[in-house]
Scaffold this active site. Structure first.
Site, PDB file in Angstrom:
ATOM      1  NE  ARG A  56       0.116   1.577   3.417  1.00  0.00           N
ATOM      2  CZ  ARG A  56       1.046   2.481   3.570  1.00  0.00           C
ATOM      3  NH1 ARG A  56       2.330   2.128   3.651  1.00  0.00           N
ATOM      4  NH2 ARG A  56       0.758   3.752   3.675  1.00  0.00           N
ATOM      5  N   GLY A  57       0.209   2.407  -0.118  1.00  0.00           N
ATOM      6  CA  GLY A  57       0.964   3.658  -0.298  1.00  0.00           C
ATOM      7  C   GLY A  57       1.042   3.912  -1.798  1.00  0.00           C
ATOM      8  CB  ALA A  58       0.113   6.870  -3.808  1.00  0.00           C
TER       9      ALA A  58
ATOM     10  NE  ARG B  42      -6.390   0.863  -1.436  1.00  0.00           N
ATOM     11  CZ  ARG B  42      -5.659   1.486  -0.499  1.00  0.00           C
ATOM     12  NH1 ARG B  42      -4.338   1.334  -0.455  1.00  0.00           N
ATOM     13  NH2 ARG B  42      -6.246   2.265   0.392  1.00  0.00           N
TER      14      ARG B  42
ATOM     15  CD  GLN C 119      -3.091   3.080   6.980  1.00  0.00           C
ATOM     16  OE1 GLN C 119      -3.641   3.538   7.974  1.00  0.00           O
ATOM     17  NE2 GLN C 119      -3.757   2.814   5.877  1.00  0.00           N
TER      18      GLN C 119
ATOM     19  CG  ASP D  39      -3.138   7.969  -1.701  1.00  0.00           C
ATOM     20  OD1 ASP D  39      -2.789   8.418  -0.599  1.00  0.00           O
ATOM     21  OD2 ASP D  39      -3.047   6.766  -2.012  1.00  0.00           O
TER      22      ASP D  39
ATOM     23  CG  ASN E 281      -2.246  11.705   2.224  1.00  0.00           C
ATOM     24  OD1 ASN E 281      -1.705  10.800   1.579  1.00  0.00           O
ATOM     25  ND2 ASN E 281      -1.875  11.988   3.454  1.00  0.00           N
ATOM     26  CE  LYS E 282      -5.046   5.889   4.506  1.00  0.00           C
ATOM     27  NZ  LYS E 282      -6.070   5.034   3.850  1.00  0.00           N
TER      28      LYS E 282
HETATM   29  O1  MRU Z   1      -4.537   3.294   2.402  1.00  0.00           O
HETATM   30  P1  MRU Z   1      -3.055   3.498   2.256  1.00  0.00           P
HETATM   31  O2  MRU Z   1      -2.280   2.970   3.408  1.00  0.00           O
HETATM   32  O3  MRU Z   1      -2.549   3.017   0.916  1.00  0.00           O
HETATM   33  O4  MRU Z   1      -2.920   5.079   2.244  1.00  0.00           O
HETATM   34  C1  MRU Z   1      -1.656   5.643   2.044  1.00  0.00           C
HETATM   35  C2  MRU Z   1      -1.630   7.107   2.172  1.00  0.00           C
HETATM   36  O5  MRU Z   1      -2.629   7.777   2.284  1.00  0.00           O
HETATM   37  C3  MRU Z   1      -0.296   7.744   2.048  1.00  0.00           C
HETATM   38  O6  MRU Z   1      -0.199   8.867   2.847  1.00  0.00           O
HETATM   39  C4  MRU Z   1      -0.124   8.134   0.574  1.00  0.00           C
HETATM   40  O7  MRU Z   1      -0.318   7.013  -0.242  1.00  0.00           O
HETATM   41  C5  MRU Z   1       1.167   8.712   0.293  1.00  0.00           C
HETATM   42  S1  MRU Z   1       2.365   7.438   0.288  1.00  0.00           S
HETATM   43  C6  MRU Z   1       3.851   8.058  -0.082  1.00  0.00           C
END
Ligand code: MRU
Length: 344
Positions: A51-53, A96, A201, A242, A252-253
């Site tokens: 996970r993470g963009a 996703r 996270q 994201d 973002n999250k």
């Molecule tokens: O749901 P996730 O854990 O994939 O969400 C991730 C985030 O929101 C991060 O802050 C975002 O992807 C930036 S990652 C460098």
């Protein structure tokens, strides 16, 4: 003592699978999984094992190469091979909805495939392309981290949300890259990591990564940010992203926009850090960013020993939110900061 950061994903040496660290098991266990089929790759993205963009973009690049190999054996004719690869890419890209890096990486791999003539010649170029996506991400993270760190002073307190470190990217990270770079350079910072409800996270991944890197990190609950800011402990907020819309709105999250509103109230700069691949010029503004909605069980019971809410209670569980560009001081890509409207 600093330990090397874990890599979210990599190719097997034979190129027949993608090895990931199962992020749902962290910080308790470091478990590696080798994925070879489309279904398990999609499951790994949906379940947040990877996970993470930027990290899901890199992972998708590797998956496209691994999945192209059996397709090349099955469809020696170019058109049939490309059609099958496009179908595969379509399924992967839909795993996703919010992070634009996922469809971006799939499309980049498909573009490379379309440039080739015969499937067996296309395969090595695909291998090179997914490795290039990873390598570029490493370089962009380093550049972003340098730009981000240049905005801080030794001894600053910085608040961060979610995980935008090495596990969410490649090597340093974006929103948390400057902290990892600072640790290497001996540049003192006090980092406050939001636990990041509901999937934690921040607690499970950011606190784990920063502690391993030797950063002075303090874990706080999401609802403590205002108190820290009022106490004068926060000089800047750094987060990842994201998807950045053309007008500068940022997904973002979930919880990020709340932190931005608090930072605005307390006159604290709010920085968004991410590679230029996260900017979606086809998306005019935040209202057009698709926001993933996840299973209510993540709120009711997932990280509790027993359920913490009445059985069957209705839950609303959006995974991301949009921070309007007016609340963002600057978006920092590998090219440097681009200052937006917010006054400090
Ligand atoms: O749901 P996730 O854990 O994939 O969400 C991730 C985030 O929101 C991060 O802050 C975002 O992807 C930036 S990652 C460098």
């Amino acid at each position: 003592m600093s330990e090397p950061s874990l890599l979210a994903s990599r190719l097997t040496p034979e190129g027949d699978g993608v090895v990931i660290v199962d992020q749902t098991k962290l910080p308790g266990e470091v478990t590696y999984l080798t994925l070879t089929g489309l279904e398990e790759m999609v499951e790994a993205i949906r379940a947040l094992r990877v996970r993470g963009a930027p990290a899901i973009g890199v992972f998708a690049g590797y998956c496209m190469y691994v999945l192209a190999r059996p397709l090349a054996a099955r469809f020696p004719e170019r058109e049939a091979f490309l059609n099958a690869l496009e179908e595969t890419g379509h399924v992967l890209a839909q795993a996703r909805p919010t992070a634009v890096n996922l469809p971006w990486a799939v499309e980049r791999m498909l573009r490379r495939a379309r440039q080739g003539e015969r499937p067996e010649e296309i395969l090595p170029t695909l291998r090179g392309e997914c490795q290039a996506i990873f390598q570029e991400d490493v370089e962009m993270c380093l550049a972003i981290s340098r730009h981000g760190l240049s905005l801080l002073k030794p001894g600053d307190g910085v608040l961060t949300h979610c995980n935008a470190g090495p596990l969410a990217t490649s090597r340093y990270g974006t929103g948390q890259g400057p902290f990892h770079l600072a640790a290497e350079l001996g540049f003192p910072l006090h980092v406050y990591a939001d636990e990041t409800r509901p999937l934690l996270q921040g607690a499970r991944l950011t606190a784990f990564e920063l502690q391993r890197a030797g950063v002075d990190v303090t874990l706080v609950c999401d609802n403590m940010a205002s108190t820290l800011m009022a106490q004068g402990k926060i000089q800047a907020v750094f987060v990842g992203c994201d998807r950045v819309a053309a007008n500068g709105d940022v997904a973002n999250k979930i919880g990020t926009s709340g932190v931005a509103i608090l930072a605005n109230y307390y006159h604290i700069p709010f920085y968004v850090l991410g590679p230029s691949s996260t900017i979606d010029m086809d998306c005019p503004d935040g209202a057009h960013i698709p926001i993933e909605e996840r299973d209510g069980e993540e709120i009711r019971s997932l990280f509790y020993r027993g359920p913490m809410a009445p059985e069957g209670v209705k839950c609303y569980n959006p995974a991301f939110d949009v921070t309007p560009h007016e609340l963002i001081t600057a978006i920092i890509t590998e090219h440097g900061p681009r200052f937006l409207g917010k006054k400090a």
